[in-house]
Scaffold this motif. Structure first.
Motif, PDB file in Angstrom:
ATOM      1  N   VAL A  21      -7.428   6.523   4.776  1.00  0.00           N
ATOM      2  CA  VAL A  21      -7.987   6.623   6.130  1.00  0.00           C
ATOM      3  C   VAL A  21      -8.296   5.234   6.684  1.00  0.00           C
ATOM      4  O   VAL A  21      -7.988   4.927   7.850  1.00  0.00           O
ATOM      5  N   LEU A  22      -8.893   4.369   5.865  1.00  0.00           N
ATOM      6  CA  LEU A  22      -9.214   3.010   6.313  1.00  0.00           C
ATOM      7  C   LEU A  22      -7.951   2.216   6.632  1.00  0.00           C
ATOM      8  O   LEU A  22      -7.901   1.489   7.634  1.00  0.00           O
ATOM      9  N   ALA A  23      -6.930   2.352   5.789  1.00  0.00           N
ATOM     10  CA  ALA A  23      -5.665   1.648   6.030  1.00  0.00           C
ATOM     11  C   ALA A  23      -5.009   2.152   7.312  1.00  0.00           C
ATOM     12  O   ALA A  23      -4.488   1.360   8.110  1.00  0.00           O
ATOM     13  N   ALA A  24      -5.034   3.461   7.527  1.00  0.00           N
ATOM     14  CA  ALA A  24      -4.461   4.033   8.747  1.00  0.00           C
ATOM     15  C   ALA A  24      -5.249   3.581   9.970  1.00  0.00           C
ATOM     16  O   ALA A  24      -4.662   3.271  11.023  1.00  0.00           O
ATOM     17  N   GLY A  25      -6.575   3.537   9.855  1.00  0.00           N
ATOM     18  CA  GLY A  25      -7.407   3.072  10.963  1.00  0.00           C
ATOM     19  C   GLY A  25      -7.135   1.618  11.296  1.00  0.00           C
ATOM     20  O   GLY A  25      -7.048   1.241  12.476  1.00  0.00           O
ATOM     21  N   PHE A  26      -6.983   0.790  10.252  1.00  0.00           N
ATOM     22  CA  PHE A  26      -6.665  -0.621  10.480  1.00  0.00           C
ATOM     23  C   PHE A  26      -5.307  -0.774  11.151  1.00  0.00           C
ATOM     24  O   PHE A  26      -5.147  -1.557  12.089  1.00  0.00           O
ATOM     25  N   ALA A  27      -4.323   0.005  10.682  1.00  0.00           N
ATOM     26  CA  ALA A  27      -2.984  -0.054  11.270  1.00  0.00           C
ATOM     27  C   ALA A  27      -3.015   0.378  12.740  1.00  0.00           C
ATOM     28  O   ALA A  27      -2.371  -0.246  13.590  1.00  0.00           O
ATOM     29  N   ALA A  28      -3.788   1.425  13.034  1.00  0.00           N
ATOM     30  CA  ALA A  28      -3.903   1.896  14.422  1.00  0.00           C
ATOM     31  C   ALA A  28      -4.534   0.819  15.301  1.00  0.00           C
ATOM     32  O   ALA A  28      -4.074   0.564  16.421  1.00  0.00           O
ATOM     33  N   TRP A  29      -5.596   0.171  14.793  1.00  0.00           N
ATOM     34  CA  TRP A  29      -6.232  -0.917  15.546  1.00  0.00           C
ATOM     35  C   TRP A  29      -5.237  -2.041  15.800  1.00  0.00           C
ATOM     36  O   TRP A  29      -5.138  -2.561  16.922  1.00  0.00           O
ATOM     37  N   ALA A  30      -4.485  -2.425  14.765  1.00  0.00           N
ATOM     38  CA  ALA A  30      -3.519  -3.514  14.910  1.00  0.00           C
ATOM     39  C   ALA A  30      -2.450  -3.169  15.948  1.00  0.00           C
ATOM     40  O   ALA A  30      -2.098  -4.001  16.794  1.00  0.00           O
ATOM     41  N   LEU A  31      -1.962  -1.936  15.916  1.00  0.00           N
ATOM     42  CA  LEU A  31      -0.920  -1.518  16.855  1.00  0.00           C
ATOM     43  C   LEU A  31      -1.427  -1.469  18.290  1.00  0.00           C
ATOM     44  O   LEU A  31      -0.659  -1.690  19.236  1.00  0.00           O
ATOM     45  N   LEU A  32      -2.720  -1.205  18.461  1.00  0.00           N
ATOM     46  CA  LEU A  32      -3.297  -1.123  19.801  1.00  0.00           C
ATOM     47  C   LEU A  32      -3.778  -2.477  20.336  1.00  0.00           C
ATOM     48  O   LEU A  32      -3.840  -2.679  21.541  1.00  0.00           O
ATOM     49  N   ALA A  33      -4.116  -3.395  19.423  1.00  0.00           N
ATOM     50  CA  ALA A  33      -4.788  -4.617  19.850  1.00  0.00           C
ATOM     51  C   ALA A  33      -3.961  -5.890  19.703  1.00  0.00           C
ATOM     52  O   ALA A  33      -4.199  -6.852  20.431  1.00  0.00           O
ATOM     53  N   LEU A  34      -3.018  -5.929  18.778  1.00  0.00           N
ATOM     54  CA  LEU A  34      -2.307  -7.170  18.475  1.00  0.00           C
ATOM     55  C   LEU A  34      -0.888  -7.138  19.054  1.00  0.00           C
ATOM     56  O   LEU A  34      -0.386  -6.071  19.399  1.00  0.00           O
ATOM     57  N   PRO A  35      -0.243  -8.301  19.121  1.00  0.00           N
ATOM     58  CA  PRO A  35       1.179  -8.304  19.480  1.00  0.00           C
ATOM     59  C   PRO A  35       1.940  -7.389  18.521  1.00  0.00           C
ATOM     60  O   PRO A  35       1.695  -7.405  17.312  1.00  0.00           O
ATOM     61  N   LEU A  42       1.608  -5.789   9.681  1.00  0.00           N
ATOM     62  CA  LEU A  42       0.337  -5.346   9.086  1.00  0.00           C
ATOM     63  C   LEU A  42       0.357  -3.856   8.762  1.00  0.00           C
ATOM     64  O   LEU A  42      -0.186  -3.422   7.745  1.00  0.00           O
ATOM     65  N   THR A  43       0.995  -3.063   9.619  1.00  0.00           N
ATOM     66  CA  THR A  43       1.105  -1.623   9.367  1.00  0.00           C
ATOM     67  C   THR A  43       1.966  -1.357   8.137  1.00  0.00           C
ATOM     68  O   THR A  43       1.609  -0.558   7.266  1.00  0.00           O
ATOM     69  N   LEU A  44       3.096  -2.046   8.059  1.00  0.00           N
ATOM     70  CA  LEU A  44       3.970  -1.892   6.898  1.00  0.00           C
ATOM     71  C   LEU A  44       3.274  -2.374   5.631  1.00  0.00           C
ATOM     72  O   LEU A  44       3.414  -1.764   4.556  1.00  0.00           O
ATOM     73  N   ALA A  45       2.482  -3.451   5.747  1.00  0.00           N
ATOM     74  CA  ALA A  45       1.716  -3.949   4.596  1.00  0.00           C
ATOM     75  C   ALA A  45       0.729  -2.893   4.105  1.00  0.00           C
ATOM     76  O   ALA A  45       0.540  -2.716   2.892  1.00  0.00           O
ATOM     77  N   SER A  46       0.091  -2.181   5.036  1.00  0.00           N
ATOM     78  CA  SER A  46      -0.852  -1.121   4.656  1.00  0.00           C
ATOM     79  C   SER A  46      -0.148  -0.006   3.900  1.00  0.00           C
ATOM     80  O   SER A  46      -0.641   0.482   2.879  1.00  0.00           O
ATOM     81  N   VAL A  47       1.021   0.403   4.402  1.00  0.00           N
ATOM     82  CA  VAL A  47       1.789   1.473   3.757  1.00  0.00           C
ATOM     83  C   VAL A  47       2.257   1.042   2.368  1.00  0.00           C
ATOM     84  O   VAL A  47       2.105   1.783   1.383  1.00  0.00           O
ATOM     85  N   LEU A  48       2.814  -0.161   2.273  1.00  0.00           N
ATOM     86  CA  LEU A  48       3.304  -0.663   0.987  1.00  0.00           C
ATOM     87  C   LEU A  48       2.169  -0.834  -0.016  1.00  0.00           C
ATOM     88  O   LEU A  48       2.300  -0.472  -1.187  1.00  0.00           O
ATOM     89  N   GLY A  49       1.043  -1.412   0.452  1.00  0.00           N
ATOM     90  CA  GLY A  49      -0.097  -1.621  -0.436  1.00  0.00           C
ATOM     91  C   GLY A  49      -0.645  -0.321  -0.983  1.00  0.00           C
ATOM     92  O   GLY A  49      -0.907  -0.191  -2.188  1.00  0.00           O
ATOM     93  N   TRP A  50      -0.817   0.675  -0.112  1.00  0.00           N
ATOM     94  CA  TRP A  50      -1.350   1.972  -0.542  1.00  0.00           C
ATOM     95  C   TRP A  50      -0.384   2.660  -1.502  1.00  0.00           C
ATOM     96  O   TRP A  50      -0.792   3.213  -2.522  1.00  0.00           O
ATOM     97  N   THR A  51       0.914   2.590  -1.204  1.00  0.00           N
ATOM     98  CA  THR A  51       1.922   3.233  -2.057  1.00  0.00           C
ATOM     99  C   THR A  51       1.986   2.591  -3.439  1.00  0.00           C
ATOM    100  O   THR A  51       2.037   3.285  -4.460  1.00  0.00           O
ATOM    101  N   GLY A  52       1.978   1.248  -3.478  1.00  0.00           N
ATOM    102  CA  GLY A  52       1.985   0.551  -4.764  1.00  0.00           C
ATOM    103  C   GLY A  52       0.753   0.866  -5.585  1.00  0.00           C
ATOM    104  O   GLY A  52       0.834   1.090  -6.804  1.00  0.00           O
ATOM    105  N   TRP A  53      -0.386   0.896  -4.925  1.00  0.00           N
ATOM    106  CA  TRP A  53      -1.663   1.197  -5.594  1.00  0.00           C
ATOM    107  C   TRP A  53      -1.652   2.597  -6.191  1.00  0.00           C
ATOM    108  O   TRP A  53      -2.004   2.794  -7.354  1.00  0.00           O
TER     109      TRP A  53
END
Length: 199
Positions: A21-35, A42-53
């Motif tokens: 949930v935190l990773a998804a929330g961070f990804a949503a914030w990044a997609l709404l706020a950053l270039p 950053l979104t792909l990093a969240s997905v890869l990090g969670w999957t590897g973990w």
């Protein structure tokens, strides 16, 4: 006692849900706020990090000091890398590179990605020493996201620009540190899995 009668350890699911949930929330914030180009990484990093973990370290959190020391050295290198990004004006440069309609304020870059994530990385290192599951997420977040994916992207940006792009000089170090950390993490997973096997 047969292997069939040995009770299987149940793994609590709450850390996976909370970090997901935190990773998804961070990804949503990044997609709404950053270039969008930076947000996509950053979104792909969240997905890869969670999957590897989940795949390698969730059931069996790392306990090797070698793995944790490698991670902490990688985090230290991340700060050096971000110093190059900051002095080169990375937030402004990525906006210019992709002609993004969104600005990336320098203060936001420093507060979120240098100081905020810098603190989280070190707290996670302390948590990993005590085999806290959620802390292990950040080992994979660096290994696959902030290290590997970020390192690769810093070799792509100069090709698009046709010249130096902030972070290029230290990008190779990211690839080396992340490859080493991934190797040690997988090695640790295999070792802990063997220890868990009966007989």
């Amino acid at each position: 006692m047969t292997t069939e009668s040995i009770p299987q350890r149940r793994v609590e699911p709450y850390s996976a849900i909370v970090m997901g949930v935190l990773a998804a929330g961070f990804a949503a914030w990044a997609l709404l706020a950053l270039p969008l180009q930076g947000a996509f990484i950053l979104t792909l990093a969240s997905v890869l990090g969670w999957t590897g973990w989940i795949t390698f370290s969730y059931k069996r959190p790392v306990k090797s000091r070698k793995v944790i020391a490698t991670y902490l050295c990688a985090v230290g290198f991340q700060l050096i890398h971000m110093a190059e990004e900051y002095t080169g004006g990375f937030p402004h440069e990525i906006v210019e590179l992709f002609d993004s309609p969104r600005d990336w304020p320098e203060e936001q870059f420093l507060l979120v990605f240098v100081f905020g994530f810098g603190a989280l990385y070190f707290f996670a290192g302390a948590g990993a020493l005590y085999r806290i599951r959620a802390a292990n997420f950040f080992l994979w977040w660096y290994a696959l996201g902030a290290g590997l994916l970020n390192g690769i992207s810093h070799f792509v940006f100069p090709v698009i620009k046709g010249g130096y792009f902030p972070g290029l000089y230290t990008a190779g170090g990211h690839l080396v540190m992340s490859a080493l950390l991934i190797y040690f993490l997988i090695q640790e997973h295999r070792k802990l899995k063997r220890e868990d096997e009966p007989g």
